[in-house]
Design a protein around this motif. Structure first.
Motif, PDB file in Angstrom:
ATOM      1  N   ILE A  72       0.860  -1.188   0.000  1.00 46.88           N
ATOM      2  CA  ILE A  72       0.000   0.000   0.000  1.00 46.88           C
ATOM      3  C   ILE A  72       0.898   1.240   0.000  1.00 46.88           C
ATOM      4  CG2 ILE A  72      -0.188  -0.003   2.532  1.00 46.88           C
ATOM      5  CD1 ILE A  72      -3.110   0.938   2.222  1.00 46.88           C
ATOM      6  N   ARG A 109       2.516   4.625   1.014  1.00 42.77           N
ATOM      7  CA  ARG A 109       2.767   5.173   2.357  1.00 42.77           C
ATOM      8  C   ARG A 109       1.793   6.271   2.767  1.00 42.77           C
ATOM      9  NH1 ARG A 109       7.546   3.858   4.705  1.00 42.77           N
ATOM     10  NH2 ARG A 109       9.052   2.859   3.338  1.00 42.77           N
ATOM     11  N   ALA A 167      -2.309   2.911   5.789  1.00 47.93           N
ATOM     12  CA  ALA A 167      -0.922   2.446   5.801  1.00 47.93           C
ATOM     13  C   ALA A 167      -0.287   2.550   7.184  1.00 47.93           C
ATOM     14  CB  ALA A 167      -0.092   3.223   4.788  1.00 47.93           C
TER      15      ALA A 167
END
Length: 111
Positions: free
Chosen positions: A11, A13, A18
């Motif tokens: 994913i 950042r 996240a």
């Protein structure tokens, strides 16, 4: 069986989810999953991609398919979707804009 590999969710950042240390299958309904290549055999799709809906029946949306690991990481890094992968893949491929919280939503991958 050659090995068993823990799952990770690739994913970007900057995505709000996240920051969480782990995600569950219900969380995937809030995300777009990068779709498998249309050429991928159905048994691999079932083994490596999450189901089409969460346990509560919410749809898990698919987005642009990725044909290679590099393409998948590029799509994730640009915020186009997330990708359910394994520690094996991320030990060979990485991107500075992509992190991988551990999902509690999928069993380890077996190959």
């Amino acid at each position: 069986m050659i090995g068993e590999f823990p799952r990770l969710l690739a994913i970007v950042r900057s995505h709000p989810l996240a920051a969480r240390p782990s995600l569950n299958l219900e969380d995937l309904a809030e995300l777009k999953i990068i779709a498998p290549s249309p050429a991928l055999p159905p048994e691999l799709r079932r083994a490596f991609w999450p189901p089409m809906e969460t346990p509560s029946g919410r749809p898990i949306r698919r987005t642009t398919p990725a044909h290679t690991e590099q393409e998948m990481l590029g799509l994730v890094a640009h915020g186009s979707g997330v990708y359910l992968t394994t520690t094996a893949m991320l030990s060979h491929f990485s991107h500075p804009s992509v992190i991988s919280p551990s999902p509690e939503c999928h069993p380890p991958a077996r190959s």
